[in-house]
Each structure stands twice: as C-alpha cells, then as structure tokens.
Design an enzyme around this catalytic site. Structure first.
Site, PDB file in Angstrom:
ATOM      1  N   CYS A  93       2.457 -14.745  23.179  1.00 36.62           N
ATOM      2  CA  CYS A  93       2.177 -15.442  24.437  1.00 36.62           C
ATOM      3  C   CYS A  93       3.406 -15.552  25.349  1.00 36.62           C
ATOM      4  O   CYS A  93       3.808 -14.566  25.940  1.00 36.62           O
ATOM      5  CB  CYS A  93       1.540 -16.788  24.134  1.00 36.62           C
ATOM      6  SG  CYS A  93       0.653 -17.442  25.564  1.00 36.62           S
ATOM      7  N   HIS A 189      -2.344 -16.955  19.345  1.00 35.73           N
ATOM      8  CA  HIS A 189      -1.712 -18.007  18.555  1.00 35.73           C
ATOM      9  C   HIS A 189      -2.647 -18.298  17.399  1.00 35.73           C
ATOM     10  O   HIS A 189      -3.615 -17.627  17.176  1.00 35.73           O
ATOM     11  CB  HIS A 189      -1.613 -19.300  19.373  1.00 35.73           C
ATOM     12  CG  HIS A 189      -0.690 -19.266  20.506  1.00 35.73           C
ATOM     13  ND1 HIS A 189       0.652 -19.516  20.383  1.00 35.73           N
ATOM     14  CD2 HIS A 189      -0.899 -19.073  21.825  1.00 35.73           C
ATOM     15  CE1 HIS A 189       1.220 -19.486  21.575  1.00 35.73           C
ATOM     16  NE2 HIS A 189       0.314 -19.212  22.470  1.00 35.73           N
TER      17      HIS A 189
HETATM   18  N1  GLN Z   1       3.357 -20.558  29.819  1.00 35.30           N
HETATM   19  C1  GLN Z   1       2.671 -19.346  29.616  1.00 35.30           C
HETATM   20  C2  GLN Z   1       1.309 -19.285  30.293  1.00 35.30           C
HETATM   21  O1  GLN Z   1       0.685 -20.299  30.518  1.00 35.30           O
HETATM   22  C3  GLN Z   1       2.551 -19.050  28.150  1.00 35.30           C
HETATM   23  C4  GLN Z   1       1.703 -20.058  27.430  1.00 35.30           C
HETATM   24  C5  GLN Z   1       1.748 -19.910  25.942  1.00 35.30           C
HETATM   25  O2  GLN Z   1       2.729 -19.456  25.367  1.00 35.30           O
HETATM   26  N2  GLN Z   1       0.683 -20.366  25.296  1.00 35.30           N
HETATM   27  O3  GLN Z   1       0.835 -18.221  30.606  1.00 35.30           O
END
Ligand code: GLN
Length: 243
Positions: A93, A189
């Site tokens: 992510c 995740h």
């Molecule tokens: N901040 C990033 C987004 O919202 C990644 C989010 C995350 O790692 N879950 O796209």
C-alpha cells in the site's frame, strides 16, 4: 542457512497488521530449520544492504508516508541497487506507492523513490474492502484487504494479478499490484502473507536462491490449515458472502 529480513520504519508504516508479514516470513523459515533474523530500521538509520536479504515496507497514512518517503530518499541509491540486483522486497500500500515517482494527495505531492516508473493519484472515495485476485504466479487465489485513497497507474509493468473482487490499483477493479524482478508490490493488507502462504514461499524462495544459489532448504510444510483458511475466504466470496 540464514536470511535477514529488514523491516523498514515499523513505527511509521504498520497498518492492519502489516507486521504479521515479517513474522510469517520468519516463522516459515524457522519451520524449515532456517534462521530468520528480523532487523527493525527506524527512520534515518543506515542500512548495510550487503547484510539484508529481504526488505519489508508496509502501509501508512498520508502523513506518515510523507515522513517515510523522506527517509527512503535519504538512503540514496542503496535500495535501487538492492532491487536491481535481485534483492527481495515486499511493499504494501503506502510502501508500494512510495516506490513510484510520486503520490499526489489533495494537500501535497509526495515524492517517491522512482524505483518503479509508476505514479499514484489520490481521488475522492476510498477503495476499501476485501480483495481476491487470480495471479498467474500462484495456484491459489490471493486474498487480502485494501484501504486506500490513491490510485496507482503501473503502465506496462506486470500486475500481481487480476481482481475478482475489490478494486486493486485503480477504481476499475481490473488489476492489482505489480511484480518487478524480486519485488512484490500490492495494496493488500490483512496481513498478506499469513493469508497467502504461497506468496510467502515465493519471496523466501527468491531470497534463498539469490543468497545460496538454490532454494533446496525450502521443503514443503504441513500447512494444510493455512491453505484451508485461504480457500475458505475465496469460497465465501464465490458464494457471495461477506468475509
Ligand atoms: N495513504 C495511502 C492512501 O490512502 C496509503 C494507505 C495505506 O497504506 N493503507 O492511498
């Protein structure tokens, strides 16, 4: 035999149990009698890339991602050389987004490492929920959970898989993640590896081959339960149930 797993910035990038990925790598090595050392790197610490075999970069909020991005860029070309020479890297992510050229949020443009020629644009409407992919690299479906505002455009890179449920890289719900050399980058995740033992072994196999020239030490495991958990999630999806 021993592999050293570097966990980058666990204090900044560690959402939805990302840490479980590192534990899973370590445990599946130990079950085979192979040592798995975990080294935690906090922001600003120096990394001797000769001494790590695998790196893990998790996800984070935009703010934390910005800080992590700064630390990563300060590292200079070390990470690039690691990746280009076949170093194993799992990026999830926010970590995935940081490997690209940039991530544009409504507040800032977070500069990435430019290790991959990809980019991420934030759009309103977060992409949240359970995901299932079919990947040519794996026999079992890849299952996980996504929650991101960024949409990642990967151009001609090979995606990790085709989305059967969820969104993946963009709103279109077509492709998810990417594979490049020994890098697996993904929005999943959950954490990814305990839910997908095949993906864990894919990474371990590559790291062992790079270090020892073969992965003969990676024997099969009595991990029927882990595979059944994966099948169970995929099956519930097929029946249209919530997971
Ligand atoms: N901040 C990033 C987004 O919202 C990644 C989010 C995350 O790692 N879950 O796209």
């Amino acid at each position: 035999m021993k592999l050293t797993i570097g966990h980058l910035y666990p204090n900044l990038l560690n959402l939805y149990g990302d840490r479980g990925n590192v534990k899973c790598l370590q445990r599946r090595l130990q079950w085979r009698g192979i040592e798995g050392d975990v080294v935690l790197f906090s922001g600003g610490s120096r990394i001797d890339f000769q001494k790590v075999d695998m790196l893990f970069l998790g996800g984070g909020s935009d703010r934390e991602q910005e800080l992590a991005g700064r630390y990563l860029r300060e590292m200079g070309g070390g990470l690039r050389d690691f990746v280009e020479s076949g170093g194993v890297l799992l990026a999830v992510c926010g970590g995935y987004q940081l490997l690209g050229n940039y991530y544009r949020t409504p507040k800032a443009v977070i500069e990435g490492l430019g290790l991959l020629d990809i980019y991420t644009e934030w759009k309103p409407g977060r992409l949240v929920g359970d995901v299932i992919l079919d990947s040519p690299a794996f026999r079992s479906p890849v299952v996980g959970f996504e929650n991101h505002g960024g949409r990642t455009y990967i151009g001609a890179y090979t995606p990790l898989g085709r989305v059967r449920r969820g969104y993946g890289n963009t709103d279109e719900g077509e492709w998810e993640g990417l594979l490049y050399k020994n890098v697996v980058a993904t929005y999943l995740h959950g954490p990814l590896l305990p839910k997908n033992p095949e993906v864990c072994d894919y990474l371990l196999e590559r790291a062992l081959k790079r270090k020892y020239g073969n992965a003969a030490g990676l024997q099969g495991l009595p991990d029927e339960l882990e595979h059944r958990a994966n099948e169970y999630m995929a099956e519930r999806y097929r029946k249209g149930e919530r997971m």
